[in-house]
Design an enzyme around this catalytic site. Structure first.
Site, mmCIF file in Angstrom:
data_model
loop_
_atom_site.group_PDB
_atom_site.id
_atom_site.type_symbol
_atom_site.label_atom_id
_atom_site.label_comp_id
_atom_site.label_asym_id
_atom_site.label_seq_id
_atom_site.Cartn_x
_atom_site.Cartn_y
_atom_site.Cartn_z
ATOM 1 N N TYR A 48 4.534 -1.901 8.787
ATOM 2 C CA TYR A 48 3.902 -3.231 8.799
ATOM 3 C C TYR A 48 4.609 -4.133 7.778
ATOM 4 O O TYR A 48 5.039 -5.246 8.095
ATOM 5 C CB TYR A 48 2.418 -3.107 8.459
ATOM 6 C CG TYR A 48 1.765 -4.430 8.182
ATOM 7 C CD1 TYR A 48 1.590 -5.363 9.191
ATOM 8 C CD2 TYR A 48 1.333 -4.768 6.893
ATOM 9 C CE1 TYR A 48 0.999 -6.594 8.933
ATOM 10 C CE2 TYR A 48 0.743 -5.984 6.635
ATOM 11 C CZ TYR A 48 0.580 -6.900 7.656
ATOM 12 O OH TYR A 48 0.006 -8.117 7.393
HETATM 13 O O1 LIG Z 1 -2.614 -7.774 1.491
HETATM 14 C C1 LIG Z 1 -2.107 -7.579 2.557
HETATM 15 O O2 LIG Z 1 -1.024 -8.041 2.797
HETATM 16 C C2 LIG Z 1 -2.754 -6.698 3.561
HETATM 17 O O3 LIG Z 1 -4.111 -6.525 3.224
HETATM 18 C C3 LIG Z 1 -4.792 -5.590 4.011
HETATM 19 O O4 LIG Z 1 -4.274 -4.306 3.738
HETATM 20 P P1 LIG Z 1 -4.941 -3.481 2.562
HETATM 21 O O5 LIG Z 1 -4.781 -4.147 1.250
HETATM 22 O O6 LIG Z 1 -4.420 -2.100 2.668
HETATM 23 O O7 LIG Z 1 -6.514 -3.567 2.913
HETATM 24 P P2 LIG Z 1 -7.529 -2.458 3.417
HETATM 25 O O8 LIG Z 1 -6.982 -1.726 4.556
HETATM 26 O O9 LIG Z 1 -8.821 -3.138 3.604
HETATM 27 O O10 LIG Z 1 -7.614 -1.472 2.174
HETATM 28 C C4 LIG Z 1 -8.180 -1.909 0.958
HETATM 29 C C5 LIG Z 1 -8.125 -0.816 -0.051
HETATM 30 O O11 LIG Z 1 -8.963 0.254 0.357
HETATM 31 C C6 LIG Z 1 -8.259 1.480 0.290
HETATM 32 N N1 LIG Z 1 -8.816 2.363 1.341
HETATM 33 C C7 LIG Z 1 -8.593 2.127 2.635
HETATM 34 C C8 LIG Z 1 -9.126 2.937 3.599
HETATM 35 C C9 LIG Z 1 -9.898 4.013 3.231
HETATM 36 O O12 LIG Z 1 -10.403 4.803 4.081
HETATM 37 N N2 LIG Z 1 -10.122 4.234 1.911
HETATM 38 C C10 LIG Z 1 -9.599 3.435 0.945
HETATM 39 O O13 LIG Z 1 -9.823 3.680 -0.236
HETATM 40 C C11 LIG Z 1 -6.807 1.108 0.490
HETATM 41 O O14 LIG Z 1 -5.976 2.063 -0.106
HETATM 42 C C12 LIG Z 1 -6.751 -0.221 -0.237
HETATM 43 O O15 LIG Z 1 -6.515 -0.016 -1.587
HETATM 44 C C13 LIG Z 1 -4.674 -5.911 5.494
HETATM 45 O O16 LIG Z 1 -5.185 -4.864 6.283
HETATM 46 C C14 LIG Z 1 -3.263 -6.227 5.897
HETATM 47 O O17 LIG Z 1 -3.255 -6.691 7.235
HETATM 48 C C15 LIG Z 1 -2.733 -7.264 4.957
HETATM 49 O O18 LIG Z 1 -1.496 -7.698 5.288
#
Ligand SMILES: O=C(O)[C@H]1O[C@H](OP(=O)(O)OP(=O)(O)OC[C@H]2O[C@@H](n3ccc(=O)[nH]c3=O)[C@H](O)[C@@H]2O)[C@H](O)[C@@H](O)[C@@H]1O
Length: 457
Positions: A256
């Site tokens: 991504y």
């Molecule tokens: O900032 C960005 O550019 C990205 O932000 C999000 O990605 P992400 O930050 O990974 O957001 P989440 O998927 O909501 O995860 C948030 C946090 O929760 C954590 N997480 C996720 C899933 C899970 O089951 N457990 C968990 O602790 C992840 O490691 C992360 O630290 C979006 O999903 C992307 O499309 C976007 O581009």
């Protein structure tokens, strides 16, 4: 003298034979013309079928996407009811895209039925700009949520064309009908972890789709200015904090991120060769009402309400994973600020006529919160203890932390995030319980009630 031979019999026989020959040849003729007729019919049918499949008319088929992209598109993609290209359709397109204020913009918003797209479309429309949406309503997450956002937009006179970025003739058709001053390009295959399951969908949307959009924009007269969604994920394994636009972005941790980084390089090329004005916005984990169900804050809320266990990630050395969670209203202000300060593209007729603007900005919140902190806030807003399963972050494309430096966006268009995570999540939970008609054990003092809240863009 021998009597003359009796010729009358042979003459009769000859006449009879000739009669038979005539009948036979007529039959043959009939049979062969029938055969010829059938063969011609068959060839005609085959030809009609061939041309229908390969050259469908624009007005009859809203979604004539190259066949090699079909596998990336949702089943919904083929079920649009409105015939694209008709007079009624053009009227809707024009009406939606026409600004209602003096010197207003006419903006094509791609991904308008998406989370950020819907909020930005409403904000633009509310201040008098013309907005036309484009969305393929794919089923990466529940399309009914996208339809609900669409309903909301329709109430505000915003029309969404159902189509795909890779549909060149459709994009060209939109340009024939409307002279867009700007494109807000938010359509994308989002999500960091899903890239391991369906890598091709990222290439199709974030690379091929983006190039297709730029190809159409470059030949438009006048060319529009383009503001588009990059991602904080381009910083990948960067350890310099807070992340600044000048930091390295050449070590992405997910496909991504790699496709968003590729988008930034592609933007550079189209700016350099064709004079397109391009602004990339690096969004930092945007959340809020009408959000994306694939994101942690959203599916954690669902799981906590259902009493299900959630996985809370830790780094490999058992430190907390953190994100610079950014509230949707702040991001909308950033998007509009970027549009308002975007300079005109300089090309015409597909040729560059002078140097054009090329910008990249972080749109974050500037105060990272550990995932554990996010869960605690949700527990308190929902008044339910989460069942936490703390595990080491799987090797799935996630990065340990993000933290934005937004001084560039502040300098150029006054971007200043004002919503902390507690305030933003309170608004999200209020929306969530209203949207799904849930009656949770929510504490009154948390300010969350179950009345159906409106979108707050
Ligand atoms: O900032 C960005 O550019 C990205 O932000 C999000 O990605 P992400 O930050 O990974 O957001 P989440 O998927 O909501 O995860 C948030 C946090 O929760 C954590 N997480 C996720 C899933 C899970 O089951 N457990 C968990 O602790 C992840 O490691 C992360 O630290 C979006 O999903 C992307 O499309 C976007 O581009």
């Amino acid at each position: 003298m021998a009597s003359p031979p009796d010729t009358s019999k042979s003459i009769k026989l000859e006449r009879y034979n000739s009669y038979l020959r005539r009948i036979h040849s007529t039959k043959l003729l009939n049979a062969s013309s029938k055969l010829l007729f059938r063969v011609t019919l068959l060839i005609a049918l085959v030809l009609i079928l061939f041309f229908t499949i390969n050259y469908p008319p624009l007005s009859d088929t809203p979604h004539h996407v190259p066949t090699h992209y079909h596998s990336f598109l949702s089943t919904n993609f083929f079920t649009s009811s409105s015939a694209i290209g008709g007079a009624a359709w053009e009227k809707q397109v024009r009406h939606s895209a026409t600004p209602r204020r003096q010197n207003g913009m006419s903006v094509l918003v791609t991904g308008a039925a998406g989370f950020i797209g819907a909020h930005c479309s409403l904000a633009l429309k509310k201040r008098g700009d013309g907005v036309l949406g484009l969305d393929n309503f794919n089923s990466y997450y529940d399309p009914s949520l996208k339809r609900s956002r669409q309903d909301l937009l329709v109430k505000h006179q915003i029309f969404i064309v159902e189509g795909d970025l890779n549909d060149g003739p459709l994009l060209t058709k939109l340009y024939d009908v409307v002279t867009f001053t700007h494109i807000l390009h938010l359509a994308a295959q989002a999500g960091v972890r899903y890239a391991m399951q369906n890598p091709q969908s990222y290439v199709a949307s974030n690379i091929a789709g983006f190039v297709n959009l730029l190809e159409v924009a470059k030949v438009a007269n006048p060319q529009p200015a383009i503001v588009w969604a990059s991602s904080s994920s381009v910083y990948g394994l960067n350890t310099d904090v807070p992340f600044s636009e000048s930091h390295r972005t050449d070590h992405p941790a997910s496909l991504y991120a790699a496709t968003k980084k590729a988008g930034e390089e592609i933007a550079h090329t189209y700016n350099h060769i064709y004079g397109l004005s391009l602004t990339g916005l690096r969004f930092f984990t945007v959340y809020g009402p009408w959000g994306r169900p694939d994101m942690a804050y959203y599916f954690f809320t669902k799981a906590i309400l259902q009493g299900k266990t959630i996985d809370v990630y830790q780094t490999q050395d058992e430190k907390e994973v953190a994100r610079d969670f950014t509230y949707i209203d702040d991001v909308v202000k950033g998007c509009l600020g970027a549009l308002d300060t975007a300079e005109k593209s300089t090309g015409s007729g597909g040729k560059k006529r002078g140097p054009a603007q090329l910008r990249t900005y972080n749109l974050g919140n500037t105060s990272p919160v550990p995932v554990g902190g996010l869960v605690s806030i949700l527990e308190s807003l929902l008044n339910i203890k989460a069942k936490k399963h703390v595990i080491k972050m799987p090797l799935n494309g996630d990065v340990p932390f993000t933290h934005a430096n937004v001084s560039l966006a502040y300098r150029d268009f006054g971007y200043k995030p004002t919503t902390d995570l507690l305030t933003g999540l309170r608004k999200f939970v209020k929306w969530y319980v209203g949207y799904y008609e849930i009656q949770p054990r929510i504490k009154k003092e948390n300010g969350v009630n179950t009345s159906n809240p409106k979108i707050s863009a």
